[in-house]
Motif scaffolding. Structure first.
Motif, mmCIF file in Angstrom:
data_model
loop_
_atom_site.group_PDB
_atom_site.id
_atom_site.type_symbol
_atom_site.label_atom_id
_atom_site.label_comp_id
_atom_site.label_asym_id
_atom_site.label_seq_id
_atom_site.Cartn_x
_atom_site.Cartn_y
_atom_site.Cartn_z
ATOM 1 N N LEU A 23 -50.712 1.086 11.754
ATOM 2 C CA LEU A 23 -52.129 0.823 12.003
ATOM 3 C C LEU A 23 -53.032 1.352 10.890
ATOM 4 N N ARG A 24 -52.455 2.191 10.033
ATOM 5 C CA ARG A 24 -53.228 2.848 8.974
ATOM 6 C C ARG A 24 -54.377 3.660 9.563
ATOM 7 N N LEU A 25 -54.021 4.413 10.608
ATOM 8 C CA LEU A 25 -54.972 5.287 11.287
ATOM 9 C C LEU A 25 -54.454 6.719 11.227
ATOM 10 N N PRO A 26 -55.357 7.689 11.289
ATOM 11 C CA PRO A 26 -54.903 9.085 11.351
ATOM 12 C C PRO A 26 -54.080 9.323 12.621
ATOM 13 N N LEU A 27 -53.194 10.286 12.556
ATOM 14 C CA LEU A 27 -52.336 10.610 13.683
ATOM 15 C C LEU A 27 -53.151 10.987 14.917
ATOM 16 N N THR A 28 -54.220 11.737 14.741
ATOM 17 C CA THR A 28 -55.030 12.150 15.891
ATOM 18 C C THR A 28 -55.636 10.953 16.617
ATOM 19 N N ALA A 29 -56.136 9.988 15.879
ATOM 20 C CA ALA A 29 -56.709 8.787 16.498
ATOM 21 C C ALA A 29 -55.625 7.978 17.192
ATOM 22 N N THR A 30 -54.465 7.871 16.571
ATOM 23 C CA THR A 30 -53.359 7.121 17.162
ATOM 24 C C THR A 30 -52.904 7.769 18.458
ATOM 25 N N LYS A 31 -52.835 9.100 18.495
ATOM 26 C CA LYS A 31 -52.443 9.788 19.720
ATOM 27 C C LYS A 31 -53.425 9.502 20.851
ATOM 28 N N ILE A 32 -54.688 9.378 20.546
ATOM 29 C CA ILE A 32 -55.696 9.062 21.560
ATOM 30 C C ILE A 32 -55.440 7.671 22.124
ATOM 31 N N LEU A 33 -55.224 6.693 21.239
ATOM 32 C CA LEU A 33 -54.995 5.319 21.682
ATOM 33 C C LEU A 33 -53.695 5.191 22.472
ATOM 34 N N VAL A 34 -52.640 5.827 21.992
ATOM 35 C CA VAL A 34 -51.359 5.803 22.700
ATOM 36 C C VAL A 34 -51.510 6.462 24.074
ATOM 37 N N GLY A 35 -52.229 7.563 24.127
ATOM 38 C CA GLY A 35 -52.479 8.234 25.407
ATOM 39 C C GLY A 35 -53.211 7.336 26.389
ATOM 40 N N ASP A 36 -54.179 6.570 25.885
ATOM 41 C CA ASP A 36 -54.893 5.616 26.750
ATOM 42 C C ASP A 36 -53.935 4.597 27.345
ATOM 43 N N LEU A 37 -53.033 4.073 26.517
ATOM 44 C CA LEU A 37 -52.083 3.062 26.988
ATOM 45 C C LEU A 37 -51.047 3.651 27.946
ATOM 46 N N ILE A 38 -50.707 4.914 27.770
ATOM 47 C CA ILE A 38 -49.823 5.591 28.721
ATOM 48 C C ILE A 38 -50.547 5.733 30.056
ATOM 49 N N ASP A 39 -51.804 6.175 29.998
ATOM 50 C CA ASP A 39 -52.604 6.325 31.216
ATOM 51 C C ASP A 39 -52.773 5.004 31.959
ATOM 52 N N ASP A 40 -52.860 3.899 31.213
ATOM 53 C CA ASP A 40 -53.019 2.571 31.816
ATOM 54 C C ASP A 40 -51.703 1.998 32.329
ATOM 55 N N GLY A 41 -50.574 2.684 32.063
ATOM 56 C CA GLY A 41 -49.282 2.229 32.545
ATOM 57 C C GLY A 41 -48.590 1.216 31.645
ATOM 58 N N HIS A 42 -49.084 1.046 30.419
ATOM 59 C CA HIS A 42 -48.474 0.078 29.499
ATOM 60 C C HIS A 42 -47.329 0.669 28.676
ATOM 61 N N LEU A 43 -47.395 1.961 28.419
ATOM 62 C CA LEU A 43 -46.381 2.612 27.589
ATOM 63 C C LEU A 43 -45.708 3.731 28.356
ATOM 64 N N GLU A 44 -44.433 3.915 28.073
ATOM 65 C CA GLU A 44 -43.721 5.109 28.515
ATOM 66 C C GLU A 44 -43.363 5.886 27.267
ATOM 67 N N TYR A 45 -43.225 7.191 27.422
ATOM 68 C CA TYR A 45 -42.951 8.016 26.254
ATOM 69 C C TYR A 45 -41.839 8.999 26.545
ATOM 70 N N ARG A 46 -41.249 9.442 25.450
ATOM 71 C CA ARG A 46 -40.210 10.463 25.513
ATOM 72 C C ARG A 46 -40.424 11.403 24.342
ATOM 73 N N SER A 47 -40.670 12.641 24.658
ATOM 74 C CA SER A 47 -40.828 13.640 23.609
ATOM 75 C C SER A 47 -39.459 13.989 23.063
ATOM 76 N N PRO A 48 -39.407 14.347 21.792
ATOM 77 C CA PRO A 48 -38.111 14.679 21.200
ATOM 78 C C PRO A 48 -37.525 15.928 21.848
ATOM 79 N N ASP A 49 -36.195 16.002 21.845
ATOM 80 C CA ASP A 49 -35.529 17.189 22.359
ATOM 81 C C ASP A 49 -35.897 18.370 21.476
ATOM 82 N N PRO A 50 -36.123 19.511 22.086
ATOM 83 C CA PRO A 50 -36.433 20.674 21.251
ATOM 84 C C PRO A 50 -35.257 21.022 20.339
#
Length: 126
Positions: A77-104
């Motif tokens: 998207l050529r966007l900063p990581l912080t802005a992308t995290k906001i947009l991805v978070g919105d889509l998670i909240d809307d039920g469009h995306l699922e996420y998996r954090s990396p294993d520690p």
């Protein structure tokens, strides 16, 4: 009203800043602290249009038909990581995306040594 009286409310150099502010609706931090650059997201609502009209949301859904990290999405998207995290978070909240954090990553112990040895061997093989 002539053209001089109808001047722009921003200057040419502020374009990207204004765009980021508009895309995130003025938010500067994600409400989802669990998202980081390595978090993998995948579209779980294929064929469903997002309720949000900004084109970045549709592009994130298109890109995430296969699992992608937040960093990869930001690069596409050529966007900063912080802005992308906001947009991805919105889509998670809307039920469009699922996420998996990396294993520690283990910081001590045998598994950590095995990982370092495997990386070392791979580098030597090159």
């Amino acid at each position: 009203m002539n053209e001089d009286e109808h001047e722009s409310w921003y200057d040419e150099d502020a374009g990207p800043v204004v765009r980021l502010y508009a895309i995130t609706h003025g938010r500067s931090a994600s409400a989802r602290p669990e998202l980081d650059m390595l978090t993998l997201v995948v579209n779980v609502s294929a064929g469903v249009r997002p309720r949000r009209s900004e084109p970045e949301y549709a592009e994130i859904l298109r890109l995430s038909r296969t699992a992608l990290s937040v960093a990869e999405i930001a690069a596409h998207l050529r966007l900063p990581l912080t802005a992308t995290k906001i947009l991805v978070g919105d889509l998670i909240d809307d039920g469009h995306l699922e996420y998996r954090s990396p294993d520690p990553v283990p910081t001590t112990g045998r598994r950590n040594q095995e990982l370092l040895r495997a990386v070392f061997n791979a580098i030597q093989a090159i």
